[in-house]
Write an enzyme that holds these catalytic residues in place. Structure first.
Site, PDB file in Angstrom:
ATOM      1  N   LYS A  74      10.080  41.501  20.359  1.00  0.00           N
ATOM      2  CA  LYS A  74      10.628  40.529  21.322  1.00  0.00           C
ATOM      3  C   LYS A  74      10.869  39.171  20.664  1.00  0.00           C
ATOM      4  CE  LYS A  74       7.218  41.040  24.347  1.00  0.00           C
ATOM      5  NZ  LYS A  74       6.389  42.107  23.747  1.00  0.00           N
ATOM      6  N   ARG A  84       4.176  39.692  33.036  1.00  0.00           N
ATOM      7  CA  ARG A  84       3.419  40.848  32.546  1.00  0.00           C
ATOM      8  C   ARG A  84       2.700  41.584  33.673  1.00  0.00           C
ATOM      9  NH1 ARG A  84       2.768  38.652  26.993  1.00  0.00           N
ATOM     10  NH2 ARG A  84       1.679  40.074  25.619  1.00  0.00           N
ATOM     11  N   ARG A  89       2.129  42.132  10.649  1.00  0.00           N
ATOM     12  CA  ARG A  89       2.971  41.030  11.100  1.00  0.00           C
ATOM     13  C   ARG A  89       2.528  39.696  10.505  1.00  0.00           C
ATOM     14  NH1 ARG A  89       4.427  40.634  17.365  1.00  0.00           N
ATOM     15  NH2 ARG A  89       2.236  40.182  17.717  1.00  0.00           N
ATOM     16  N   ARG A 112      -1.002  34.382  10.289  1.00  0.00           N
ATOM     17  CA  ARG A 112      -1.252  35.674  10.946  1.00  0.00           C
ATOM     18  C   ARG A 112      -2.007  35.418  12.233  1.00  0.00           C
ATOM     19  NH1 ARG A 112      -0.115  40.160   7.186  1.00  0.00           N
ATOM     20  NH2 ARG A 112       0.397  39.107   5.239  1.00  0.00           N
TER      21      ARG A 112
HETATM   22  P1  AMP Z   1       1.968  37.632  23.128  1.00  0.00           P
HETATM   23  O1  AMP Z   1       2.156  36.508  22.182  1.00  0.00           O
HETATM   24  O2  AMP Z   1       3.074  37.734  24.130  1.00  0.00           O
HETATM   25  O3  AMP Z   1       1.698  38.941  22.442  1.00  0.00           O
HETATM   26  O4  AMP Z   1       0.646  37.292  23.976  1.00  0.00           O
HETATM   27  C1  AMP Z   1      -0.608  37.173  23.340  1.00  0.00           C
HETATM   28  C2  AMP Z   1      -1.720  37.223  24.385  1.00  0.00           C
HETATM   29  O5  AMP Z   1      -1.575  36.131  25.289  1.00  0.00           O
HETATM   30  C3  AMP Z   1      -1.753  38.468  25.266  1.00  0.00           C
HETATM   31  O6  AMP Z   1      -2.455  39.532  24.665  1.00  0.00           O
HETATM   32  C4  AMP Z   1      -2.432  37.936  26.513  1.00  0.00           C
HETATM   33  O7  AMP Z   1      -3.829  37.820  26.314  1.00  0.00           O
HETATM   34  C5  AMP Z   1      -1.886  36.525  26.620  1.00  0.00           C
HETATM   35  N1  AMP Z   1      -0.635  36.461  27.422  1.00  0.00           N
HETATM   36  C6  AMP Z   1       0.597  36.077  27.003  1.00  0.00           C
HETATM   37  N2  AMP Z   1       1.497  36.102  27.992  1.00  0.00           N
HETATM   38  C7  AMP Z   1       0.826  36.534  29.085  1.00  0.00           C
HETATM   39  C8  AMP Z   1       1.202  36.789  30.442  1.00  0.00           C
HETATM   40  N3  AMP Z   1       2.464  36.634  30.865  1.00  0.00           N
HETATM   41  N4  AMP Z   1       0.228  37.214  31.293  1.00  0.00           N
HETATM   42  C9  AMP Z   1      -1.050  37.380  30.892  1.00  0.00           C
HETATM   43  N5  AMP Z   1      -1.459  37.170  29.642  1.00  0.00           N
HETATM   44  C10 AMP Z   1      -0.546  36.744  28.733  1.00  0.00           C
END
Ligand code: AMP
Length: 208
Positions: free
Chosen positions: A14, A89, A123, A154
């Site tokens: 993404k 989410r 990554r 990282r």
């Molecule tokens: P990401 O960078 O999108 O992979 O998000 C990293 C972490 O942030 C996730 O594993 C969640 O713990 C938290 N997170 C990010 N976006 C959301 C969301 N929309 N709802 C709930 N938790 C989120």
């Protein structure tokens, strides 16, 4: 003009694809993950609350996320729509979002579970410009990052044990959103288990 949602499991690409779409559409990227990591870095109370959830690969509570989004959508650059990355989410997040902005496209990047672990564990990103790379699949160019200052970064949650929890959260809480958006006629999926440029072409094709 409305907003776009980039949808898919952790490690689907993404963030990588967001850069192209941003260039093409001019919509600013709104990544709740990036916002939470910034809050942790700043040592804010939101960051402190979120960190415990993120470290174990669980979702941060909806009210925290929606507070961040409400504030972000009030900013000047968001008035013509944004491109959400990693949000919504959960169904309650999507329901609340429907009251804040019109979603014209949900673009799902599909990658099978068995490919996610290897994608996430290799990554790496550039701490200076945010570009995302991978140790095997998308190396930092030999001439360095195009921004000129590569700072290797990282993510703390990009490890094998946390990935399993993040995938579990995705299947339990996030994937039901696919049907939710399908019912609303805005859901499109592309095969994300391909070359980065092939995925980009399909995504941009869906927007045109
Ligand atoms: P990401 O960078 O999108 O992979 O998000 C990293 C972490 O942030 C996730 O594993 C969640 O713990 C938290 N997170 C990010 N976006 C959301 C969301 N929309 N709802 C709930 N938790 C989120």
């Amino acid at each position: 003009m409305g907003s776009i949602v980039l949808f898919g499991p952790p490690g689907a690409g993404k963030g990588t694809q967001a850069a192209n779409i941003m260039r093409e559409t001019g919509l600013p990227q709104v990544s709740t993950g990036d916002m939470l990591r910034a809050a942790i870095k700043a040592g804010s109370s939101i960051g402190l609350e979120a960190k415990a959830y993120m470290d174990r690969g669980a979702l941060v509570p909806d009210d925290v996320i929606l507070g961040l989004i409400q504030g972000r959508l009030l900013e000047d650059d968001a008035k013509n729509g944004v491109m959400f990355d990693g949000f919504p989410r959960t169904i309650p997040q999507a329901e609340a979002l429907a009251d804040l902005t019109t979603i014209t496209h949900v673009l799902a990047i599909e990658v099978p579970d068995e490919r996610i672990v290897e994608r996430i564990c290799g990554r790496v990103s550039c701490g200076a410009c945010g570009a995302v790379y991978h140790d095997v699949f998308n190396n930092v160019p030999s001439s360095g990052c195009p921004c000129g200052t590569f700072i290797e970064k990282r993510r703390a949650d990009d490890n094998e044990s946390t990935v399993q929890n993040r995938l579990h959260a995705y299947h339990e809480q996030t994937s039901p959103l696919a049907a939710w958006y399908q019912e609303r006629g805005v859901f499109h999926a592309v095969n994300g288990d391909r070359d980065i440029n092939a995925v980009s072409q399909d995504l941009l094709g869906l927007l045109n």
